[in-house]
Design an enzyme around this catalytic site. Structure first.
Site, PDB file in Angstrom:
ATOM      1  N   ALA A  79      48.200  10.730  -0.087  1.00 54.45           N
ATOM      2  CA  ALA A  79      49.668  12.030  -0.024  1.00 54.45           C
ATOM      3  C   ALA A  79      50.777  10.847   0.586  1.00 54.45           C
ATOM      4  O   ALA A  79      50.487   9.943   1.056  1.00 54.45           O
ATOM      5  CB  ALA A  79      48.771  13.134   0.547  1.00 54.45           C
ATOM      6  N   GLU A  93      40.746  12.938  -3.442  1.00 55.07           N
ATOM      7  CA  GLU A  93      40.489  13.925  -3.455  1.00 55.07           C
ATOM      8  C   GLU A  93      41.196  14.365  -4.517  1.00 55.07           C
ATOM      9  O   GLU A  93      40.501  15.467  -5.830  1.00 55.07           O
ATOM     10  CB  GLU A  93      41.038  14.749  -2.479  1.00 55.07           C
ATOM     11  CG  GLU A  93      40.661  14.642  -0.968  1.00 55.07           C
ATOM     12  CD  GLU A  93      41.312  15.333   0.168  1.00 55.07           C
ATOM     13  OE1 GLU A  93      40.972  16.218   1.040  1.00 55.07           O
ATOM     14  OE2 GLU A  93      42.359  15.351   0.246  1.00 55.07           O
TER      15      GLU A  93
END
Length: 708
Positions: A63, A107
């Site tokens: 992220a 992820e």
């Protein structure tokens, strides 16, 4: 249409190449484009399978941390929302993992039905280092791939796996050939899947993550027992329990409900003071290398050979740092016995690493071959960098540098490992003060990450820039300091330890002082720390401060008394405490000594509260840090926090002393200092002087510590 993605077709395959430099951080714009590319490929009847890869970049480092706390972080599609959409693909998706797949990047890969990695790829969930958990499906999808036990270990460790380990665990399905193009291998894998009519998303190997690897169900109290076993290690930290709660949800809830629970836990951690503190340090580390006047265009001095003067514990550790990266090192000593002992200790250190599997025997011998012992300064003539690591005495160090000035070649960088002494005075005994710099390593120098880079008044910019780059090359965190007594770290240590010693005279016990500090989260109390490093070392470091004894005869008197008695700490079996092997116990004699000294000095003894110990030690530490910032010794508050978290065991989840002060409230810190200034009489008047910058910040209503 796309600015951060290279979208193309290879017959029946849609290739989604991520190209947000430098590491494909999953910011809002990239998420939007991934979603658009996915929807385009899903709607195209000619596309039978999709491949996500890093276009001439690492796959994805996670992220975009800069978005945390910003509206862009939660803006649709938020990462969890996007990955749920990808995981529902009606067509097989292959993640081609090159370089890195970290955090949100892993992820993303887990949301694809299939994964292939290049052999040199590294994968992992480092979120725990930011006080977080994987919040976009990692705690739910990983247990279903590898089982709850292995998922817990991987996520809580924060460590990265190499591609082979990830394959063995079942996180990736196959490795690309070493000589093959990763994208070509991924395309071949996708076509193989299509030829087999493979499902878009295969069944999870551990559809019931709560079943142990042995095949039996995990014990009902597995998570509670795990937390209990780690209680001491996790002291004061909230993120590890959040990880356990999330993985437990994966064992007890359907995937959709587990993902919702993971989001709730992640959001709570994101807003926690601990995560904010850890993110503060993350960004502080990024800023630490930025020095006004230094940019990428500045030519650096080549460092092909290093010399270290002194083969003791510190000198040997310093030498190892350079041998570790393939730079030849000359290790200079005065006597053959000391040199042989130093080289033997280096070999012993490497042998310990080899036994632990961190080095091969061949690597051990290669590193030892880079180390040349010498008793002659003439062997330093061709060194590009010389680091002095001799006795902490200005006279001794000036003699060494005067000799170096004679024997070293022009342009060689001359560095001192001094922990407190004036670099400018050392430089003044040479004809090349522009080449002199301080490189303060922390013991053990081959392990500790902090490196204080001390910039003298005449230190040349290219010398400073070279030192910063070299520090990073040897795996250190270089932080720039100006010249003053003790630089950043040890200058702040002085008032911190001074208050601890004074509190003993006023009625506190050593165990109480240390307990208050360890309860806060420090690795050890300041009194235990001096017993570890040596009461004698502390005595010598304080030498320049002894002029204050005329104003404050109580100044570190108990420590000086221990030194006089030869109680040097762990090395002598007695210091502030008694040591029997590794066991430590309280010493009634120290309490008697404190009472006697207090009587001689006219200090009234009383009951001391834990809160007073906290405030006096920590507020003086903080106040000195703010003063250092105000004087320009440190470039920024974050640099000070890095020094104390990396070099002195201050808890990272509190963000360092100055960030901790912001969390406490600057007004509270200032009022506390003023309170003790008044309460402690002449002692308070002498020592409890609020930093001018602190007073200015509070008067202006500021909540952050900055000179700006």
């Amino acid at each position: 249409m796309y600015t951060l993605i290279d979208y193309s077709l290879d017959n029946e395959l849609a290739l989604i190449g991520l190209r947000r430099a430098p590491v494909n951080a999953l910011g809002h714009q990239l998420r939007l484009e991934i979603q658009a590319a996915f929807q385009q490929a899903s709607a195209d009847p000619a596309v039978k399978a999709l491949i996500v890869y890093g276009r001439e970049l690492p796959f994805c480092a996670g992220a975009d941390i800069a978005e945390f706390g910003d509206a862009a972080f939660a803006a649709s599609p938020a990462l969890p929302e996007l990955l749920i959409e990808l995981a529902s693909s009606a067509k097989p998706m292959v993640a081609a993992v090159g370089g890195l797949a970290l955090g949100g990047g892993l992820e993303l890969a887990l949301a694809c039905g299939y994964r292939i990695a290049e052999p040199k790829a590294r994968l992992g969930f480092p979120e725990i280092t930011l006080g977080l958990l994987p919040g976009a499906g990692g705690t739910q999808r990983l247990p279903r791939l590898v089982g709850a036990e292995k998922a817990v270990e991987l996520i809580l460790s924060g460590q990265l796996l190499n591609a082979k380990s990830a394959l063995d665990l079942g996180i990736v399905d196959r490795l690309a050939g070493a000589a093959d193009s990763l994208l070509d291998s991924a395309c071949a894998f996708a076509r193989e899947l299509l030829g087999q009519s493979a499902p878009a998303f295969p069944a999870y190997p551990h559809a019931e993550p709560g079943v142990a690897t042995s095949g039996a169900a995990l014990p009902a109290d597995f998570f509670a027992d795990y937390a209990a076993s780690k209680a001491a290690q996790w002291h004061g930290q909230v993120a590890p329990q959040g990880v356990l709660d999330a993985v437990q949800a994966a064992c007890e809830l359907p995937l959709a409900a587990g993902l919702q629970r993971e989001t709730e836990l992640f959001d709570a951690l994101l807003e926690s003071p601990q995560s904010k503190a850890l993110r503060h340090l993350f960004f502080a580390e990024r800023e630490a290398g930025k020095v006004p006047g230094i940019d990428a265009s500045l030519p650096l001095r080549p460092i092909a050979k290093v010399a270290v003067i002194g083969a003791g514990t510190m000198g040997g550790g310093i030498a190892m740092n350079f041998a570790n990266i393939g730079i030849p090192v000359v290790l200079l000593e005065q006597k053959r016995e000391a040199l042989d002992r130093g080289l033997a200790q280096i070999r012993k250190n490497y042998e310990i690493s080899a036994k632990r599997g961190k080095l091969t025997q061949e690597q051990l011998e290669q590193r030892m071959a880079l180390l040349q012992g010498s008793l002659d300064y003439a062997d330093l003539a061709d060194a590009d960098l010389v680091i002095e690591a001799v006795f902490e005495s200005m006279e001794v160090k000036r003699q060494v540098f005067a000799t170096l000035d004679e024997v070293c070649k022009p342009g060689a960088i001359l560095a001192s490992n001094t922990s407190t002494l004036d670099i400018d005075q050392i430089a003044a005994c040479t004809r090349r003060p522009q080449d002199v710099i301080g490189l303060h390593f922390f013991s053990p120098a081959n392990v500790m990450r902090l490196l204080e880079v001390v910039r003298g008044k005449q230190t040349a910019l290219d010398v400073l820039a070279t030192a910063l780059k070299l520090g990073k090359q040897i795996g250190k965190l270089p932080v720039v300091s100006g010249v003053c007594y003790g630089f950043i770290g040890n200058r702040m240590l002085e008032p911190y330890s001074r208050e601890a010693y004074r509190l003993l005279l006023e009625g506190a016990t050593p165990a109480q002082v240390d307990r208050v500090l360890t309860d806060l989260g420090l690795n050890m109390g300041v009194l235990s720390m001096y017993d570890l490093v040596g009461i004698d070392v502390g005595y010598l470091i304080r030498t320049p401060m002894r002029a204050v004894l005329a104003e404050d005869p109580s100044y570190c008197r108990l420590a000086d008394e221990l030194y006089t008695l030869g109680r040097y700490g762990q090395k002598s079996g007695r210091g502030m405490y008694i040591y029997e092997g590794r066991e430590r116990r309280d010493d009634p004699e120290v309490l008697t000594m404190a009472e006697r000294l207090a009587g001689e000095l006219g200090i009234q003894r009383r009951s001391i509260s834990d809160q007073e110990i906290h405030d006096r030690c920590l507020f003086m530490l903080i106040n000195e840090g703010i003063q250092i910032l105000d004087e320009g010794i440190a470039l920024r508050a974050g640099d000070i926090d890095l020094v104390w978290t990396c070099g002195y065991g201050f808890p990272t989840w509190l963000g360092g002393p100055l960030h901790y002060a912001e969390q406490l409230g600057l007004e509270r810190v200032l009022s506390g200092i003023r309170q003790y200034r008044e309460q402690l009489g002449a002692y308070g008047e002498l020592w409890f002087k609020p930093a001018a910058l602190l007073e200015q910040l509070v008067a202006a209503g500021k909540t952050r510590i900055s000179k700006d």
